[in-house]
Write a protein that holds these residues in place. Structure first.
Motif, PDB file in Angstrom:
ATOM      1  N   THR A  53       0.865  -1.153  -0.067  1.00 25.26           N
ATOM      2  CA  THR A  53      -0.085   0.083  -0.074  1.00 25.26           C
ATOM      3  C   THR A  53       0.814   1.231  -0.066  1.00 25.26           C
ATOM      4  O   THR A  53       0.314   2.467  -0.297  1.00 25.26           O
ATOM      5  CB  THR A  53      -1.035  -0.091   1.121  1.00 25.26           C
ATOM      6  OG1 THR A  53      -0.133   0.246   2.390  1.00 25.26           O
ATOM      7  CG2 THR A  53      -1.732  -1.180   1.480  1.00 25.26           C
ATOM      8  N   ARG A  54       2.283   0.952   0.196  1.00 28.55           N
ATOM      9  CA  ARG A  54       2.866   2.224   0.447  1.00 28.55           C
ATOM     10  C   ARG A  54       3.445   2.800  -0.965  1.00 28.55           C
ATOM     11  O   ARG A  54       3.536   1.957  -1.961  1.00 28.55           O
ATOM     12  CB  ARG A  54       4.151   2.127   1.258  1.00 28.55           C
ATOM     13  CG  ARG A  54       3.662   2.064   2.693  1.00 28.55           C
ATOM     14  CD  ARG A  54       5.046   1.881   3.635  1.00 28.55           C
ATOM     15  NE  ARG A  54       5.980   2.810   3.411  1.00 28.55           N
ATOM     16  CZ  ARG A  54       7.043   2.785   4.139  1.00 28.55           C
ATOM     17  NH1 ARG A  54       7.479   1.749   4.968  1.00 28.55           N
ATOM     18  NH2 ARG A  54       8.088   3.643   4.127  1.00 28.55           N
ATOM     19  N   PRO A  55       3.687   4.029  -1.305  1.00 27.26           N
ATOM     20  CA  PRO A  55       3.840   4.747  -2.673  1.00 27.26           C
ATOM     21  C   PRO A  55       5.474   4.208  -2.968  1.00 27.26           C
ATOM     22  O   PRO A  55       6.007   3.796  -2.232  1.00 27.26           O
ATOM     23  CB  PRO A  55       3.820   6.178  -2.689  1.00 27.26           C
ATOM     24  CG  PRO A  55       4.124   6.164  -1.037  1.00 27.26           C
ATOM     25  CD  PRO A  55       3.457   5.217  -0.508  1.00 27.26           C
ATOM     26  N   ARG A  56       5.531   4.361  -4.434  1.00 28.84           N
ATOM     27  CA  ARG A  56       6.809   3.778  -5.092  1.00 28.84           C
ATOM     28  C   ARG A  56       7.914   4.642  -4.399  1.00 28.84           C
ATOM     29  O   ARG A  56       9.156   3.908  -4.334  1.00 28.84           O
ATOM     30  CB  ARG A  56       6.694   4.197  -6.591  1.00 28.84           C
ATOM     31  CG  ARG A  56       7.937   3.984  -7.330  1.00 28.84           C
ATOM     32  CD  ARG A  56       8.055   2.513  -7.235  1.00 28.84           C
ATOM     33  NE  ARG A  56       9.323   2.281  -8.217  1.00 28.84           N
ATOM     34  CZ  ARG A  56      10.473   1.907  -7.635  1.00 28.84           C
ATOM     35  NH1 ARG A  56      10.654   1.843  -6.399  1.00 28.84           N
ATOM     36  NH2 ARG A  56      11.621   1.499  -8.372  1.00 28.84           N
ATOM     37  N   ASP A  57       7.883   5.926  -4.387  1.00 28.68           N
ATOM     38  CA  ASP A  57       9.001   6.636  -3.854  1.00 28.68           C
ATOM     39  C   ASP A  57       9.515   6.547  -2.451  1.00 28.68           C
ATOM     40  O   ASP A  57      10.621   6.756  -2.040  1.00 28.68           O
ATOM     41  CB  ASP A  57       8.872   8.153  -3.904  1.00 28.68           C
ATOM     42  CG  ASP A  57       7.656   8.577  -3.123  1.00 28.68           C
ATOM     43  OD1 ASP A  57       7.136   7.821  -2.406  1.00 28.68           O
ATOM     44  OD2 ASP A  57       7.493  10.050  -3.094  1.00 28.68           O
ATOM     45  N   GLU A  58       8.647   5.593  -1.764  1.00 29.66           N
ATOM     46  CA  GLU A  58       9.047   4.993  -0.313  1.00 29.66           C
ATOM     47  C   GLU A  58       9.599   3.462  -0.454  1.00 29.66           C
ATOM     48  O   GLU A  58      10.009   3.007   0.529  1.00 29.66           O
ATOM     49  CB  GLU A  58       7.886   4.896   0.633  1.00 29.66           C
ATOM     50  CG  GLU A  58       7.514   6.569   0.933  1.00 29.66           C
ATOM     51  CD  GLU A  58       6.268   6.568   1.873  1.00 29.66           C
ATOM     52  OE1 GLU A  58       5.832   5.487   2.362  1.00 29.66           O
ATOM     53  OE2 GLU A  58       6.027   7.838   2.075  1.00 29.66           O
ATOM     54  N   THR A  59       9.412   2.973  -1.786  1.00 25.29           N
ATOM     55  CA  THR A  59       9.753   1.488  -1.794  1.00 25.29           C
ATOM     56  C   THR A  59      11.185   1.371  -2.602  1.00 25.29           C
ATOM     57  O   THR A  59      11.826   2.210  -3.078  1.00 25.29           O
ATOM     58  CB  THR A  59       8.800   1.025  -2.737  1.00 25.29           C
ATOM     59  OG1 THR A  59       7.469   1.231  -2.170  1.00 25.29           O
ATOM     60  CG2 THR A  59       8.713  -0.644  -2.885  1.00 25.29           C
ATOM     61  N   ARG A  65      12.537   2.998   3.906  1.00 24.46           N
ATOM     62  CA  ARG A  65      11.952   2.498   2.724  1.00 24.46           C
ATOM     63  C   ARG A  65      11.204   1.329   3.028  1.00 24.46           C
ATOM     64  O   ARG A  65      11.481   0.346   3.987  1.00 24.46           O
ATOM     65  CB  ARG A  65      13.261   2.330   1.856  1.00 24.46           C
ATOM     66  CG  ARG A  65      14.010   3.385   1.672  1.00 24.46           C
ATOM     67  CD  ARG A  65      13.429   4.473   0.876  1.00 24.46           C
ATOM     68  NE  ARG A  65      13.639   4.218  -0.500  1.00 24.46           N
ATOM     69  CZ  ARG A  65      14.577   4.330  -1.517  1.00 24.46           C
ATOM     70  NH1 ARG A  65      15.636   4.742  -0.994  1.00 24.46           N
ATOM     71  NH2 ARG A  65      14.432   4.159  -2.781  1.00 24.46           N
ATOM     72  N   ASN A  66      10.490   1.193   2.223  1.00 27.42           N
ATOM     73  CA  ASN A  66       9.467  -0.255   2.010  1.00 27.42           C
ATOM     74  C   ASN A  66      10.162  -1.135   1.258  1.00 27.42           C
ATOM     75  O   ASN A  66      10.390  -0.877  -0.114  1.00 27.42           O
ATOM     76  CB  ASN A  66       7.914   0.085   1.670  1.00 27.42           C
ATOM     77  CG  ASN A  66       7.028  -0.897   1.409  1.00 27.42           C
ATOM     78  OD1 ASN A  66       7.118  -1.869   2.016  1.00 27.42           O
ATOM     79  ND2 ASN A  66       6.090  -0.606   0.342  1.00 27.42           N
ATOM     80  N   ALA A  97      -0.882  -2.214 -11.842  1.00 26.79           N
ATOM     81  CA  ALA A  97      -0.515  -1.341 -10.692  1.00 26.79           C
ATOM     82  C   ALA A  97       0.750  -1.744  -9.894  1.00 26.79           C
ATOM     83  O   ALA A  97       1.649  -1.064  -9.644  1.00 26.79           O
ATOM     84  CB  ALA A  97      -1.984  -1.132  -9.710  1.00 26.79           C
ATOM     85  N   ARG A  98       0.794  -3.084  -9.580  1.00 23.47           N
ATOM     86  CA  ARG A  98       1.891  -3.536  -8.896  1.00 23.47           C
ATOM     87  C   ARG A  98       3.207  -3.390  -9.783  1.00 23.47           C
ATOM     88  O   ARG A  98       4.133  -3.105  -9.217  1.00 23.47           O
ATOM     89  CB  ARG A  98       1.706  -5.297  -8.642  1.00 23.47           C
ATOM     90  CG  ARG A  98       2.952  -5.585  -8.164  1.00 23.47           C
ATOM     91  CD  ARG A  98       2.680  -7.169  -7.685  1.00 23.47           C
ATOM     92  NE  ARG A  98       3.640  -8.041  -7.331  1.00 23.47           N
ATOM     93  CZ  ARG A  98       4.063  -8.442  -6.279  1.00 23.47           C
ATOM     94  NH1 ARG A  98       3.170  -8.211  -5.009  1.00 23.47           N
ATOM     95  NH2 ARG A  98       5.142  -9.186  -6.160  1.00 23.47           N
ATOM     96  N   GLN A 138       4.511  -0.202  -9.289  1.00 24.93           N
ATOM     97  CA  GLN A 138       5.057  -0.130  -8.239  1.00 24.93           C
ATOM     98  C   GLN A 138       6.642  -0.510  -7.989  1.00 24.93           C
ATOM     99  O   GLN A 138       7.397   0.002  -7.378  1.00 24.93           O
ATOM    100  CB  GLN A 138       4.365  -0.799  -7.250  1.00 24.93           C
ATOM    101  CG  GLN A 138       3.284  -0.414  -6.445  1.00 24.93           C
ATOM    102  CD  GLN A 138       3.181   0.950  -5.618  1.00 24.93           C
ATOM    103  OE1 GLN A 138       3.523   2.069  -6.025  1.00 24.93           O
ATOM    104  NE2 GLN A 138       3.304   0.803  -4.653  1.00 24.93           N
TER     105      GLN A 138
END
Length: 890
Positions: free
Chosen positions: A44-50, A87-88, A549-550, A553
Motif C-alpha cells: 500500500t505504500r507509494p513507489r518513492d518510499e519503496t 524504505r518499504n 498497478a503492481r 510500483q
RNA sequence: UGGCACGUAGCUCAGUGGCAGAGCGCCGCCUUGACACGGCGGAGGUCGGCGGUUCGAAACCGCCCGUGCCAACCA
C-alpha cells in the motif's frame, strides 16, 4: 538524588549470561522476525518510499556454498540500511530450478526419460527408483509429468536453501518467493515470448548453428566458451579437376574431408591466384569443389589455402552462405557420421565406387574416431587426387588452438543444420549499449564487461533448447494437407491461455484430434533457454502484464546484485528484455560481488572441489561473524574465505555484547549531555553517522563497516568508555549532573553504534537493542528502527573545542605508556605525576582533565608548560604508582 | 593478442596529491569493577620496477615485470 527525578532504564548485568549464546539467539530472532513480519513488503505504500531488489534466484540443484552467502550478505546489508531509512523493502527470494542439472537428477532419481510426445497423466506418482527398476529401461513419461517430478525434487532443495538463508539472517520477505518453473514464471516467460512475437523481435529459421552433440541441443553465443586444445595441422594434397597438378591445403579437421564443399585462398596470394574459378579434386573421395578467393584467408597460416567444409567452424558457415556452396552434412545430431551416397546428386564424385568404399569406414563413428581413420587412409597413395603419392604430406604438426565448447560440455561444438527460434538482437546493439550507460554499475569498471560483450555480439539470441524441464515455447504450427508444418505462420498461445504446453494443450480454433494430422496442427516440442525466463526476474517480481498497478510500483528495480561471470548472460539478457518489452532499464543499479577464493587464492567452485558450505561456518563462528567477513569485502573484489576474519567478526560481536552489558547496567537520573568530554565524543559520533550514511548511499558498505568498527573500538570502548566509567558510577549528590551526562552519552553512543552495526551484525545488534532500547524507543526490532540522523543529536551543544576528545585520549595514553614502562597494570593507582605539554595543550586539556585523572586513578598531579612540545603531545614525568594491593577489596 | 582489475608490514587488506595505516601474527607487560573470547606498550614497510609530471607521488602519466579475470585467436 531526589526521588522525583526520572531514572534511566537499566539492566541488571547478573541476569545476562557470561557469554553471548549466539546459536540460541539466532534461532530466537529468526522466529520473532518471521512472526512479527519485520521484513514484509507493504504494497500500500507509494513507489518513492519503496526499495526494490531483483534478487538472484540460486540454482536449486546442488547446494549453496559460501560464495552465495558472500554476495547475498552484501545485498542484505544494503537492504537493511534502506529499511532503517524508512524504505518499504521489496526483497523476494527466487529459486532457479530450470535447466540441465535438475533434469539429470530427476532422470537418475526416478529412472525416467521425458518424451514430450506422450500425453499427460493426471495423479501420476513415482517412488525413487530401486536397483531392480534401474536395470530396466527408463520409463518414458510426458513433459508435464516430468516437470512435476522435478518440482518434487527441487522442493526439498528449496527448503534446505531457505534454511541456509534464514540462518544467514537475510531479511527476505518469504511471502514473495517464486520458482522459475512455477505457473507464474512460465506464464511470464510465455507472455514475454508473445510480446516479442507481436513486436517482430523473434523468428525461427532452419540453418546451421552451434550444437552440442552430447546434450544434443542448440546453444547461444553466451553458452559457449573457448578452450585451448592440442590439435594438429594435416597437410593434404588436393588435385585440380581436369589437370595434372595439385596443391596442399592445411587443416586441423581432416575427418571433414568428405564434407568438403570448396577451397579458398587470399585473392592476392600469387601461389594460388591461377586456381580461382577452377575446381579442386579432393583426395580419396574425388569430389570436385570450387576454388574461390576470400579476403578472410590468411596466407601466413598453414599452406595459405584451405578447404571449406560442412561445417568445420563458423567461417565455413559464412563461406557457405556467401558463395552458395553445397551443403554436405556428415555430422549427425549425436556427433556421429551419417551414411551418405557418393555419386548421388549432392555428393558428386569422379570415383564414386572407391569413395563409398572409403566412406564406409566412417559411418557411425564419432569425430575423434573418424579422425584416426582418415589419418590412416590419407597415407594410401591410391587415394591421391594427383597420382603423386600419399595425399598426406609429411607428418601432422601439433598445434595449440582455441576450440569452442558448450560451457557445460565435454566435446567440441559442431555446426549442425536445425530449426531454432531466435530473438533479434544484432540490430539493437546501440540501444543495448545506451541502456547499459543509463544503469549505474558498482564498481563502475564492471560496466566495461557489459559493453565489451555487447559490442562483440555476433549472433542473435538462440532461445530454443531441445530439452524438457523448462518453459515450453508456446507455439503450434499449422499442418498443410500433406502434414508439413508451416513454420512461417506459427500459432502463438493467446495471452489468457498462458501458460501452455503446446505438446498437450490445443491452440484456439482446433480440437485435440487434429494434432499431428494433415490440415491440423503440431506442437513445438522445444523449451526456452533458461536465461529466457531468468532474464525476466524484475518482471516476475512486479507481475508485468498481469498486474499493472503492481508493475508500476516495482519496476524498474532499485538494485540488481550479481556476480561478474554472468554479466554476459543474466545482466545482458535482462537488459535486453527490458529494452524490447518496454524500452526501459530493468534496474537503476547493478551491484557486482567478487568471487570467494579458497585460502590458496583459487576460485571456489564445485568443479575445483574446494567449496565450503555455510552452515558449519555459521555454527562455528556465528552468523554475524560470517557476515562480518562478507561485509568487509568491497563490491567487485575477490575475497579469500579466511577463518582469521571470521574470528575478528566473532570478537567484535562479543565486544558489543560486553560493552552493551556495561553501558546499559549503569544507573543514573535522566540528564542532558553537558560535559565537555561527552559533547566532544558525541560530535565525533555525529561525524561517523554522516560519513557512514554517505557510504551506504554509494554502496560502499565495506567502508562503513570499517569506519564503524574502528570508531567503536578506538573511540568508544578503548577510550571514551574508559575515560568516563568512573564518572558514570560516581555516587553523591554533587555528581548528579556530570554522572547523568556521562550515562546519557554512553547510552546514546551505544544506541547509535548498534544501529550503525545493525545492517552487518543483525543478531547481536538486535540482542543488545532488546535489553533496553526496544521498549524505550518503542521499536521492538532494531531493523525497523530509524537510521541515526540529526534528530538523535538534537539539543546537544557542540564541544567548546573540537580537540577535547583527542587531547583527553592523548594525555591518558601518555599516562598508560608510563604505566606500561613501569610494568604496572593500567588499573594501578597513580600516587602522583606531572603532565608536561605545550601551554596550548594544557589549556585544551583543562575541561577534560578530571576525566583523564579519574581514568588514570591519579590522586595528585602537577602541570608543566613546555612550549617546545608539539601541540597535542603529552609527556608524563615523575610518575609514582601505588604498590600492588595484597588483594582487591571486592 | 587485446581489454579490465590487482601488486602497500610475515599474512589479509584499507589508503585518489601533503608526516606510510588497520586487524591478525610476533615481542614485552598487565588478571583493573563490561569483556583474558580482554587490556596497555612495542618491533616490523625503498608502497612490484624504471622513467616522467609536481614545491611535494603509494596515489597522476608512460613503459616494463608479475598475478587474476574477460574476450579473441579455430583453416
Amino acid at each position: 538524588m531526589s526521588s522525583d527525578n526520572q531514572r534511566v532504564r537499566s539492566i541488571d548485568p547478573e541476569t545476562l549470561p557470561k557469554h553471548f549464546a549466539a546459536i540460541e539467539a539466532e534461532k530466537r530472532w529468526d522466529d520473532r522476525w518471521e512472526a512479527w513480519g519485520t521484513y514484509r513488503y507493504d504494497p500500500t505504500r507509494p513507489r518513492d518510499e519503496t526499495f526494490v531488489v531483483d534478487t538472484p534466484p540460486p540454482t536449486v540443484s546442488g547446494s549453496l556454498h559460501i560464495g552465495h552467502l558472500f554476495s547475498y550478505s552484501h545485498t542484505d546489508t544494503v537492504v537493511r540500511f534502506q529499511r532503517m531509512r524508512g524504505r518499504n523493502i521489496f526483497y523476494p527470494m527466487g529459486w532457479d530450478d530450470n535447466g540441465v542439472p535438475t533434469e539429470r537428477r530427476v532422470q537418475n532419481y526416478f529412472h525416467v526419460r521425458c518424451d514430450p510426445r506422450i500425453a499427460y497423466e493426471p495423479n501420476f506418482a513415482l517412488e525413487p527408483a530401486t536397483a531392480k527398476i534401474r536395470k530396466q529401461r527408463p520409463r518414458e513419461i510426458s513433459r508435464q509429468n516430468f516437470i512435476e517430478l522435478c518440482h518434487g525434487v527441487t522442493e526439498e532443495d528449496e527448503q534446505a536453501f531457505m534454511e541456509v538463508w534464514r540462518r544467514t539472517g537475510l531479511s527476505v520477505d518469504w511471502t514473495q518467493t517464486y520458482a522459475t518453473i512455477d505457473d507464474h514464471c512460465r506464464r511470464l516467460a510465455q507472455l514475454s515470448f508473445r510480446d516479442l512475437f507481436e513486436k517482430g523481435h523473434v523468428y525461427n529459421v532452419d540453418a546451421p548453428f552451434m550444437w552440442d552433440v552430447d546434450f544434443q541441443m542448440a546453444l547461444s553465443q553466451a553458452d559457449v566458451e573457448d578452450r585451448l586444445q592440442t590439435g594438429a595441422f594435416y597437410d593434404i594434397e588436393f588435385g585440380v579437376d581436369g589437370q595434372d597438378r595439385g596443391f596442399a591445403i592445411s587443416t586441423t579437421r581432416p575427418e571433414l574431408l568428405p564434407a568438403c564443399v570448396g577451397v579458398t585462398a587470399h585473392p592476392d596470394d600469387d601461389r594460388y591466384k591461377n586456381l580461382f574459378g577452377k575446381h579442386a579434386l579432393t583426395p580419396l573421395f574425388r569430389v570436385p569443389v570450387p576454388i574461390f578467393p576470400s579476403e578472410v584467408a590468411d596466407p601466413e597460416k598453414g599452406t595459405g589455402i584451405l578447404m571449406v567444409c560442412t561445417f568445420g567452424d563458423s567461417t565455413d558457415v559464412d563461406w557457405w552462405r556467401q558463395e552458395g556452396l553445397a551443403l554436405r552434412q556428415l555430422i549427425g545430431h549425436d556427433g556421429r557420421l551419417v551414411s551418405v551416397e557418393f555419386g548421388s546428386e549432392n555428393f558428386p564424385s569422379r570415383a564414386a565406387e572407391s569413395a563409398n568404399r572409403y566412406y564406409s569406414e566412417f559411418v557411425g563413428k564419432n569425430v575423434a574416431q573418424a579422425r584416426k581413420v582418415i589419418a590412416e587412409l590419407l597415407r594410401d597413395p591410391a587415394g591421391s587426387a594427383t597420382g603423386k603419392g600419399a595425399p598426406l604430406l609429411g607428418e601432422p604438426r601439433p598445434v595449440e588452438h582455441a576450440v569452442k565448447f558448450y560451457e557445460k560440455g565435454d566435446r567440441p561444438l559442431e555446426f549442425v543444420q536445425t530449426r531454432q527460434w531466435f530473438v533479434r538482437l544484432l540490430d539493437k546493439k546501440q540501444a543495448l549499449l545506451e541502456k547499459g550507460e543509463q544503469i549505474r554499475w558498482h564498481p563502475d569498471f564492471m560496466k566495461v564487461r557489459y559493453r565489451d560483450w555487447t559490442e562483440g555480439l555476433k549472433l542473435d539470441w538462440c532461445i530454443s533448447r531441445q530439452r524438457y524441464f523448462g518453459v515450453p515455447i508456446p507455439v503450434w504450427y499449422p499442418l498443410d494437407d500433406d502434414g508439413n508444418p508451416d513454420y512461417a505462420n506459427p500459432i502463438v498461445g493467446e495471452r489468457e491461455q498462458l501458460p501452455v504446453d503446446p505438446m498437450s494443450d490445443v491452440p484456439h480454433g482446433y480440437t485435440a484430434e487434429r494434432r499431428d494430422q494433415p490440415g491440423g496442427f503440431s506442437g513445438e516440442p522445444d523449451i526456452f533457454d533458461t536465461w529466457f525466463t531468468s532474464s525476466l526476474t524484475p518482471q516476475i517480481g512486479s507481475h508485468w502484464e498481469i498486474d499493472d498497478a503492481r508493475h508500476a510500483q516495482l519496476f524498474p528495480a532499485d538494485i540488481r546484485p550479481q556476480s561478474h561471470e554472468i554479466i554476459r548472460t543474466w545482466a545482458f539478457y535482462t537488459i535486453a528484455k527490458a529494452l524490447l518489452h518496454e524500452d526501459q532499464i530493468p534496474w537503476k543499479n547493478v551491484l557486482i560481488s567478487g568471487w570467494v577464493l579458497d585460502p590458496d587464492r583459487k576460485k571456489m567452485s564445485k568443479s575445483a572441489g574446494n567449496v565450503q558450505t555455510p552452515l558449519p561456518l555459521i555454527d562455528q563462528f556465528t552468523a554475524d561473524a560470517v557476515r562480518y567477513w562478507a561485509s568487509s569485502a568491497r563490491l567487485g573484489t575477490d575475497t579469500a574465505a579466511d577463518p582469521k576474519i571470521f574470528k575478528i567478526g566473532k570478537r567484535l560481536s562479543t565486544k558489543l555484547f560486553n560493552a552493551g552489558k556495561f553501558v546499559l547496567s549503569q544507573t543514573a537520573d535522566v540528564h542532558p549531555i553537558v560535559n565537555e568530554l561527552d559533547r566532544s565524543f558525541i560530535a565525533r559520533l555525529r561525524d561517523l553517522v554522516e560519513r557512514n550514511t554517505r557510504c551506504f548511499e554509494d554502496f560502499q558498505h565495506a567502508v562503513a563497516l570499517q569506519e564503524t568498527e574502528s570508531f567503536f573500538w578506538t573511540h568508544f570502548t578503548d577510550t571514551y568508555l574508559e575515560l568516563v566509567k568512573h564518572r558514570a558510577r560516581a555516587e553523591g549528590a554533587g555528581n548528579a549532573s556530570s554522572r547523568g551526562s556521562a550515562v546519557a552519552a554512553l547510552r546514546l553512543g551505544l544506541d547509535v553504534l548498534l544501529r550503525q552495526f545493525a545492517p552487518f551484525l543483525p543478531y547481536i545488534s538486535e540482542e543488545v537493542w532488546s535489553w533496553v532500547y526496544a521498549e524505550e524507543r518503542g521499536e521492538r526490532s532494531i531493523h525497523r528502527a530509524p537510521w541515526p540522523g540529526s534528530e538523535d543529536f538534537r539539543g546537544i551543544e557542540p564541544p567548546s573545542s573540537d580537540a577535547s576528545f583527542d587531547v583527553a585520549v592523548a594525555c591518558w595514553a601518555a599516562i598508560n605508556k608510563s604505566k606500561a614502562d613501569a610494568e604496572v597494570s593500567m588499573g594501578r593507582e597513580t600516587l602522583r605525576l606531572t603532565i608536561a605539554a605545550s601551554p596550548k595543550s594544557l589549556a585544551l586539556l583543562e575541561p577534560v582533565l578530571s576525566d583523564v585523572l579519574a581514568a588514570a586513578r591519579c590522586e595528585n598531579h602537577a602541570l608543566a608548560g613546555r612550549p617546545e612540545l608539539e601541540e597535542g603531545v603529552f609527556e608524563i614525568l615523575d610518575a609514582e604508582f601505588a604498590p600492588k594491593a595484597e588483594k582487591a577489596p571486592r
